[in-house]
Design a protein around this motif. Sequence first.
Motif, mmCIF file in Angstrom:
data_model
loop_
_atom_site.group_PDB
_atom_site.id
_atom_site.type_symbol
_atom_site.label_atom_id
_atom_site.label_comp_id
_atom_site.label_asym_id
_atom_site.label_seq_id
_atom_site.Cartn_x
_atom_site.Cartn_y
_atom_site.Cartn_z
ATOM 1 N N PRO A 162 93.085 12.792 -42.227
ATOM 2 C CA PRO A 162 94.428 12.253 -41.981
ATOM 3 C C PRO A 162 94.819 12.351 -40.514
ATOM 4 C CG PRO A 162 94.559 14.423 -42.990
ATOM 5 C CD PRO A 162 93.106 14.052 -42.983
ATOM 6 N N SER A 163 95.877 11.670 -40.145
ATOM 7 C CA SER A 163 96.376 11.726 -38.767
ATOM 8 C C SER A 163 96.664 13.172 -38.385
ATOM 9 C CB SER A 163 97.654 10.900 -38.633
ATOM 10 O OG SER A 163 97.382 9.542 -38.882
ATOM 11 N N GLY A 164 96.244 13.543 -37.164
ATOM 12 C CA GLY A 164 96.504 14.883 -36.664
ATOM 13 C C GLY A 164 95.500 15.937 -37.097
ATOM 14 N N CYS A 165 94.392 15.494 -37.737
ATOM 15 C CA CYS A 165 93.422 16.482 -38.238
ATOM 16 C C CYS A 165 92.462 16.961 -37.149
ATOM 17 C CB CYS A 165 92.629 15.917 -39.412
ATOM 18 S SG CYS A 165 91.460 14.614 -38.959
ATOM 19 N N GLY A 166 92.413 16.255 -35.999
ATOM 20 C CA GLY A 166 91.550 16.674 -34.899
ATOM 21 C C GLY A 166 90.331 15.805 -34.675
ATOM 22 N N LYS A 167 90.204 14.708 -35.430
ATOM 23 C CA LYS A 167 88.974 13.903 -35.321
ATOM 24 C C LYS A 167 88.864 13.200 -33.965
ATOM 25 C CE LYS A 167 91.027 10.156 -38.114
ATOM 26 N NZ LYS A 167 92.366 10.795 -38.245
ATOM 27 N N SER A 168 89.966 12.650 -33.445
ATOM 28 C CA SER A 168 89.903 11.994 -32.127
ATOM 29 C C SER A 168 89.701 13.016 -31.016
ATOM 30 C CB SER A 168 91.172 11.175 -31.865
ATOM 31 O OG SER A 168 91.188 10.015 -32.682
ATOM 32 N N THR A 169 90.299 14.203 -31.165
ATOM 33 C CA THR A 169 90.077 15.272 -30.179
ATOM 34 C C THR A 169 88.612 15.670 -30.156
ATOM 35 O OG1 THR A 169 92.329 16.111 -30.491
ATOM 36 C CG2 THR A 169 90.743 17.607 -29.508
ATOM 37 N N LEU A 170 87.985 15.736 -31.326
ATOM 38 C CA LEU A 170 86.559 16.071 -31.400
ATOM 39 C C LEU A 170 85.722 14.982 -30.721
ATOM 40 C CD1 LEU A 170 84.178 17.730 -32.351
ATOM 41 C CD2 LEU A 170 84.452 16.763 -34.641
ATOM 42 N N LEU A 171 86.061 13.720 -30.974
ATOM 43 C CA LEU A 171 85.329 12.617 -30.341
ATOM 44 C C LEU A 171 85.497 12.667 -28.816
ATOM 45 C CD1 LEU A 171 83.732 10.028 -31.477
ATOM 46 C CD2 LEU A 171 85.727 8.770 -30.669
ATOM 47 N N ASN A 172 86.727 12.896 -28.356
ATOM 48 C CA ASN A 172 86.988 12.961 -26.917
ATOM 49 C C ASN A 172 86.288 14.157 -26.275
ATOM 50 O OD1 ASN A 172 88.576 10.658 -26.926
ATOM 51 N ND2 ASN A 172 90.490 11.781 -27.238
ATOM 52 N N LYS A 231 76.195 10.099 -42.622
ATOM 53 C CA LYS A 231 76.767 11.429 -42.837
ATOM 54 C C LYS A 231 78.263 11.364 -42.546
ATOM 55 C CE LYS A 231 75.977 16.292 -41.636
ATOM 56 N NZ LYS A 231 75.099 17.212 -40.852
ATOM 57 N N ILE A 232 79.044 12.001 -43.404
ATOM 58 C CA ILE A 232 80.498 12.041 -43.248
ATOM 59 C C ILE A 232 80.930 13.482 -42.996
ATOM 60 C CG2 ILE A 232 82.719 11.713 -44.421
ATOM 61 C CD1 ILE A 232 81.447 9.453 -46.019
ATOM 62 N N ALA A 233 81.870 13.653 -42.066
ATOM 63 C CA ALA A 233 82.505 14.952 -41.851
ATOM 64 C C ALA A 233 83.994 14.780 -42.130
ATOM 65 C CB ALA A 233 82.277 15.444 -40.427
ATOM 66 N N VAL A 234 84.514 15.528 -43.106
ATOM 67 C CA VAL A 234 85.923 15.448 -43.484
ATOM 68 C C VAL A 234 86.672 16.591 -42.812
ATOM 69 C CG1 VAL A 234 87.562 15.300 -45.388
ATOM 70 C CG2 VAL A 234 85.217 14.495 -45.718
ATOM 71 N N LEU A 235 87.693 16.242 -42.019
ATOM 72 C CA LEU A 235 88.469 17.243 -41.300
ATOM 73 C C LEU A 235 89.900 17.299 -41.823
ATOM 74 C CD1 LEU A 235 86.152 16.323 -39.166
ATOM 75 C CD2 LEU A 235 87.615 17.445 -37.500
ATOM 76 N N LYS A 236 90.484 18.481 -41.750
ATOM 77 C CA LYS A 236 91.899 18.675 -42.069
ATOM 78 C C LYS A 236 92.413 19.844 -41.248
ATOM 79 C CE LYS A 236 95.116 20.052 -45.689
ATOM 80 N NZ LYS A 236 95.241 20.898 -46.882
ATOM 81 N N ASP A 237 93.491 19.621 -40.523
ATOM 82 C CA ASP A 237 94.127 20.681 -39.726
ATOM 83 C C ASP A 237 93.142 21.397 -38.801
ATOM 84 O OD1 ASP A 237 96.515 20.106 -41.022
ATOM 85 O OD2 ASP A 237 96.172 21.601 -42.583
ATOM 86 N N GLY A 238 92.219 20.637 -38.203
ATOM 87 C CA GLY A 238 91.288 21.200 -37.240
ATOM 88 C C GLY A 238 90.123 21.953 -37.834
ATOM 89 N N LEU A 239 90.000 21.933 -39.160
ATOM 90 C CA LEU A 239 88.907 22.621 -39.840
ATOM 91 C C LEU A 239 88.002 21.610 -40.537
ATOM 92 C CD1 LEU A 239 90.897 25.556 -41.480
ATOM 93 C CD2 LEU A 239 89.197 25.790 -39.666
ATOM 94 N N LEU A 240 86.705 21.855 -40.492
ATOM 95 C CA LEU A 240 85.752 21.026 -41.208
ATOM 96 C C LEU A 240 85.804 21.413 -42.685
ATOM 97 C CD1 LEU A 240 83.424 18.941 -41.122
ATOM 98 C CD2 LEU A 240 81.867 20.865 -40.788
ATOM 99 N N GLN A 241 86.193 20.457 -43.530
ATOM 100 C CA GLN A 241 86.296 20.722 -44.960
ATOM 101 C C GLN A 241 84.948 20.580 -45.667
ATOM 102 O OE1 GLN A 241 89.434 21.633 -46.407
ATOM 103 N NE2 GLN A 241 89.836 21.827 -44.215
ATOM 104 N N GLN A 242 84.189 19.555 -45.268
ATOM 105 C CA GLN A 242 82.872 19.318 -45.870
ATOM 106 C C GLN A 242 82.135 18.293 -45.026
ATOM 107 O OE1 GLN A 242 83.018 18.003 -49.964
ATOM 108 N NE2 GLN A 242 80.802 18.051 -50.240
ATOM 109 N N SER A 243 80.810 18.415 -44.961
ATOM 110 C CA SER A 243 79.987 17.375 -44.347
ATOM 111 C C SER A 243 78.797 17.126 -45.262
ATOM 112 C CB SER A 243 79.518 17.782 -42.946
ATOM 113 O OG SER A 243 78.661 18.905 -43.007
ATOM 114 N N GLY A 244 78.355 15.868 -45.289
ATOM 115 C CA GLY A 244 77.221 15.504 -46.135
ATOM 116 C C GLY A 244 77.079 14.005 -46.206
ATOM 117 N N THR A 245 76.153 13.530 -47.006
ATOM 118 C CA THR A 245 75.985 12.096 -47.197
ATOM 119 C C THR A 245 77.202 11.547 -47.932
ATOM 120 O OG1 THR A 245 74.917 12.319 -49.352
ATOM 121 C CG2 THR A 245 73.477 12.408 -47.394
ATOM 122 N N PRO A 246 77.438 10.235 -47.846
ATOM 123 C CA PRO A 246 78.551 9.664 -48.613
ATOM 124 C C PRO A 246 78.492 10.013 -50.100
ATOM 125 C CG PRO A 246 77.763 8.067 -47.027
ATOM 126 C CD PRO A 246 76.812 9.228 -46.961
#
Length: 371
Positions: free
Chosen positions: A37-47, A203-218
């Motif tokens: 979701p918005s604000g989870c940190g994904k764009s910050t991680l990309l940057n 591979k998908i990485a799901v983020l929430k509130d700056g924490l990695l919730q899960q990563s794996g294949t779709p």
Amino acid sequence: MAFLEIRNLEKTFGNVKVLKGIDLEIEEGGFLVLVGPSGCGKSTLLNSIAGLETTTGGTISIGGKVIDGLHPSQRDIAMVFQSYALYPNMTVGGNIAFGMEIRGVPKPERDKAIAQVAEMLQIGHLLDRKPSQLSGGQRQRVAIGRALVRDPQVFLFDEPLSNLDAKLRVDMRTEIKRLHQRMGTTIVYVTHDQIEAMTLATKIAVLKDGLLQQSGTPAEIYNNPANLFVADFMGSPAMNLIPVTITKNGSGVSISTNRDEMEPLALGIPNAPAGLAAHDGKEVIFGIRPEALTDRDGADRNAKNIAESECLIEVVEPAGSDTFAVTRLGKKQVTARLRADVNVVAGQKTKLAFNLDKAVFFDPANGQRIL
């Protein structure tokens, strides 16, 4: 062996911790999608990968070389922005060539690279136009072309399709996937759209509130969500999450939940997760995808454990290739995905098939999957 490695990455803005110890890796030629979701940190991680943000802690490596201390120009990375970031006073050809010009690439090499990219992206007829004369999809192709001529080790995409209309977004999604299959370059892609994530990623990485919730294949993310957040976030319609009571039944386990104007729903759970019996007499969350809750004839013929129960249908939503039916279990709205031509009527009862092979369970206290 991992090609892009992110280890214990942290980023703080003032007193706000935006990234909280992210650990991720992707193989060479992989397509990693950062979603949340918005604000989870994904764009910050990309940057941070791009070098546009300095990190507070942790390391980023590409091909075994630590890059987090390097200037963006030294990281051999190309980025495609959400806003396209094209120079309005330059032609399409000029925009694509600009980076090569700055790096002193000879004109014959530039012209050859532009011709190859223009053919690949089908923008050869646009090379003499200005960005203002292009549609959104054409501008996005130009932005991608400008990145492609760099021939970088890693491509970064920051929500590149969010400004496009729905149909064009689907078309461009297909183009990006085709491009990745053809070139085999490592891609990290940010989106808030979980359908985009499912269709593009290796591979998908799901983020929430700056924490990695899960990563794996779709498939892993979709079928085996690690917690309630991932289960609810990934999938459209979302996974049904129903509060149920666990009862030990000899060596087996059964679940039950109340229903308005009907007797309680009770289902035996064959091959139940080992940890489920420990919740005897307690409430847990029963998760089942809409496609695993369907009409009798539409149930998966390869499934080993199908349970049927009559349910009161509240709403029927025809959707062309499918029909969605809404019922209520445990005071929660529950969606079933039925065949398009199934005879189902709102206000009437119909027999639904539960594919219990696909059932997952979560501890309501901490939201984690019960294994």
